[in-house]
Design an enzyme around this catalytic site. Structure first.
Site, mmCIF file in Angstrom:
data_model
loop_
_atom_site.group_PDB
_atom_site.id
_atom_site.type_symbol
_atom_site.label_atom_id
_atom_site.label_comp_id
_atom_site.label_asym_id
_atom_site.label_seq_id
_atom_site.Cartn_x
_atom_site.Cartn_y
_atom_site.Cartn_z
ATOM 1 N N ASP A 175 86.014 65.558 13.462
ATOM 2 C CA ASP A 175 85.276 65.087 12.284
ATOM 3 C C ASP A 175 83.866 64.619 12.654
ATOM 4 O O ASP A 175 83.577 64.300 13.815
ATOM 5 C CB ASP A 175 86.039 63.975 11.544
ATOM 6 C CG ASP A 175 86.378 62.783 12.417
ATOM 7 O OD1 ASP A 175 86.716 62.964 13.601
ATOM 8 O OD2 ASP A 175 86.292 61.636 11.924
ATOM 9 N N HIS A 197 75.144 60.229 14.736
ATOM 10 C CA HIS A 197 75.115 59.705 13.357
ATOM 11 C C HIS A 197 73.718 59.707 12.735
ATOM 12 O O HIS A 197 73.555 59.250 11.617
ATOM 13 C CB HIS A 197 75.705 58.282 13.271
ATOM 14 C CG HIS A 197 77.109 58.179 13.762
ATOM 15 N ND1 HIS A 197 77.910 57.077 13.546
ATOM 16 C CD2 HIS A 197 77.894 59.042 14.450
ATOM 17 C CE1 HIS A 197 79.093 57.268 14.101
ATOM 18 N NE2 HIS A 197 79.113 58.449 14.658
ATOM 19 N N GLU A 212 88.434 60.300 13.520
ATOM 20 C CA GLU A 212 87.965 59.359 14.548
ATOM 21 C C GLU A 212 86.878 58.472 13.971
ATOM 22 O O GLU A 212 86.831 57.268 14.230
ATOM 23 C CB GLU A 212 87.435 60.140 15.759
ATOM 24 C CG GLU A 212 87.197 59.272 17.000
ATOM 25 C CD GLU A 212 85.840 58.593 17.042
ATOM 26 O OE1 GLU A 212 85.655 57.704 17.866
ATOM 27 O OE2 GLU A 212 84.953 58.946 16.226
ATOM 28 N N GLU A 213 85.992 59.069 13.166
ATOM 29 C CA GLU A 213 84.853 58.310 12.639
ATOM 30 C C GLU A 213 85.285 57.284 11.594
ATOM 31 O O GLU A 213 84.489 56.453 11.172
ATOM 32 C CB GLU A 213 83.794 59.267 12.059
ATOM 33 C CG GLU A 213 83.187 60.240 13.074
ATOM 34 C CD GLU A 213 82.281 59.565 14.100
ATOM 35 O OE1 GLU A 213 82.152 58.337 14.073
ATOM 36 O OE2 GLU A 213 81.723 60.298 14.944
ATOM 37 N N ASP A 251 77.860 64.222 18.728
ATOM 38 C CA ASP A 251 79.089 63.440 18.478
ATOM 39 C C ASP A 251 80.009 64.240 17.572
ATOM 40 O O ASP A 251 79.964 64.070 16.372
ATOM 41 C CB ASP A 251 78.693 62.099 17.855
ATOM 42 C CG ASP A 251 79.887 61.188 17.624
ATOM 43 O OD1 ASP A 251 80.972 61.478 18.162
ATOM 44 O OD2 ASP A 251 79.741 60.208 16.897
HETATM 45 ZN ZN LIG Z 1 82.464 60.396 18.282
#
Ligand SMILES: [Zn+2]
Length: 386
Positions: free
Chosen positions: A75, A359, A137-138, A105
Site C-alpha cells: 500500500d 509520503h 502498513e500505512e 516507500d
Molecule cells: Zn513504508
C-alpha cells in the site's frame, strides 16, 4: 537472468497500481501473483477478513529452515491535495531520480525483492528466499500479523529484512506505537448549571492533562540504555487532532480527539495501553457519577511493537555483511520489523531511499539507491547459493 532492468520493469508495474491504503489492493496482489506464477513461483495469498485486500507470501529454494525473508508492503499513502509535477502513478525518470508514489516507500524495494526471488530460483539457492508482501502498513501495520502467522507454514527463516527506506543503512531499532481515537459523550445543560451536566470537553481535558503528565514524567526520567539511542530518548504521548462542543454556554455533549503513543524499545506497549485504559475508566466513572448515560468510547486504531536491537542478531549480521554498514542506526517511525521480532524472528530494517522523500509530493527514489538495492539483492542471493 533477472537483472536491474527486470526490477525497474516491475517498479513501473507496481507503481501503476494506485494501491492507496483506503482502496483495494487486490489488482496489485493478483498482478504480482500472476507474474510470479509465470516465473514458476507459486505464491500464497492471505485475504483480509472483508476480502477487499490481501497480503501475499512466497518462497523459492529448498524447504529448509535458515532462509531469509524480504518484507515489504503493497500500500501507499494518498496523493490527494499534493502538487505533483508528473503523474504519481507512472514512474518518471528525470535527473537520476525515479518519481512516483511509492517509489521510495516502498515499491522500489518490493520490485527488487520480486526480481531477487526469480534470481534466487534461477541460481538454485541452497537456502530459501521468502517474500512477505503486506497491505495496510500505512494505516499502522494492521495487516502484517495474519500474514506472519500464515507464514508459519513455511520453513522458519533465520532473518527478516524489512525494506523500508533507510538509504541501505542497517536499522536495528525503532519505536513502537499505539493510536487511539476517543469519543467523549457528555450531557448537555445550560452552562450556568454545569454541575448538573457533563462537559465532554472538560472531561476530555482530564485525559489530555494526563497525557501532559506522562510526557513530563518520561522526560524527567533517566533513559534506559535502549531508549538512550532515540531522539527524544523517552516514550512520547501526543494528541494531534480535537473537536467538540456547540456553544460557549452549553456543556459539551461531544468531544473527539486522538491520542497516540511512541514507545521506546525496552518498554512494554501493553504497560502503556493498560495505564491509558485505566485513566479512561477513571474519568468515565466520574462522568457517570453525574449522568450514567455519559461515557467514553475508545477506538484502537493500531498497536505496533517496538523493534529492539538484538544481541548477536542473525538479521543484523547478514545486513551488515551485505551493506558493509557497521554503524548503529535507530529510527522513530514504526515498521513491520517489530511485529516479526515479537513473533520470534530476527529482524532489521534496510532498504533503498530516504524516508524524507516518503509520503511527499514528487516522491522519488534515486537511480543510485535503486541500483544499490539491486547489488544488495545479488549479494544476498549469492550468499544463499553457498
Ligand atoms: Zn513504508
Amino acid at each position: 537472468m533477472p537483472d536491474l532492468a527486470t526490477a525497474r520493469m516491475l517498479l513501473d508495474r507496481l507503481v501503476a497500481f494506485p494501491s492507496v491504503s483506503r482502496d483495494s489492493n487486490l489488482d496489485l496482489i493478483e498482478g504480482v501473483r500472476g507474474w510470479l506464477e509465470a516465473q514458476g513461483i507459486s505464491a500464497q495469498v492471505v485475504p483480509s477478513p472483508d476480502g477487499r485486500k490481501a497480503s501475499l507470501y512466497a518462497q523459492v529454494g529448498p524447504a529448509l529452515p535458515g532462509g531469509v525473508v524480504l518484507s515489504g508492503h503493497s500500500d501507499v499513502v494518498p496523493v490527494d491535495g499534493q502538487a505533483w509535477t508528473s503523474d504519481p502513478f507512472t514512474v518518471t525518470e528525470r535527473d537520476g531520480r525515479l518519481y512516483g508514489r511509492g517509489t521510495c516507500d516502498m515499491k522500489g524495494f518490493d520490485a527488487l525483492a520480486l526480481a531477487a526471488l526469480v534470481l534466487a530460483k534461477r541460481r538454485g539457492v541452497k537456502r530459501p528466499l521468502q517474500l512477505a508482501l503486506s497491505h495496510d502498513e500505512e494505516l499502522g501495520c494492521i495487516a502484517c500479523i495474519p500474514m506472519i502467522d500464515a507464514m508459519a507454514a513455511l520453513p522458519r527463516a533465520s532473518a527478516v529484512i524489512v525494506g523500508e527506506p533507510t538509504m541501505m543503512k542497517v536499522v536495528t531499532g525503532h519505536k513502537g506505537g499505539m493510536a487511539y481515537w476517543l469519543r467523549v459523550r457528555g450531557y448537555e445543560v445550560h452552562s450556568s448549571i454545569m454541575h448538573e451536566g457533563v462537559s465532554a470537553i472538560l472531561e476530555g481535558a482530564k485525559l489530555l492533562a494526563w497525557v501532559n503528565e506522562q510526557n513530563a514524567a518520561n522526560r524527567a526520567a533517566r533513559p534506559g540504555p535502549l531508549a538512550a539511542m532515540f531522539n527524544p530518548p523517552w516514550t512520547t504521548v501526543h494528541s494531534g487532532q480535537i473537536s467538540g462542543g456547540t456553544a460557549h454556554n452549553i456543556t459539551a455533549g461531544a468531544c473527539e480527539f486522538g491520542i497516540d503513543f511512541r514507545v521506546v524499545p525496552g518498554e512494554d506497549p501493553d504497560h502503556w495501553r493498560q495505564a491509558f485504559y485505566a485513566k479512561v475508566a477513571e474519568v468515565e466513572a466520574e462522568m457517570q457519577a453525574v449522568r450514567p448515560e455519559a461515557g467514553i468510547d475508545v477506538d484502537e486504531r493500531f498497536v505496533v511493537p517496538p523493534l529492539a536491537p538484538e544481541t548477536q542478531g542473525a538479521a543484523e549480521a547478514l545486513a551488515r555483511a551485505l551493506t558493509g554498514d557497521n554503524a548503529r542506526h535507530v529510527v522513530s517511525y514504526g515498521t513491520e520489523a517489530g511485529q516479526f521480532q515479537v513473533r520470534g524472528w530476527s529482524a532489521v530494517v534496510c532498504g533503498p531511499g530516504d524516508i524524507a522523500q516518503a509520503h511527499q509530493a514528487d516522491e522519488y527514489l534515486t537511480v543510485a539507491q535503486f541500483r544499490a538495492g539491486w547489488d544488495f539483492m545479488e549479494d544476498l542471493v549469492a550468499g544463499l547459493c553457498k
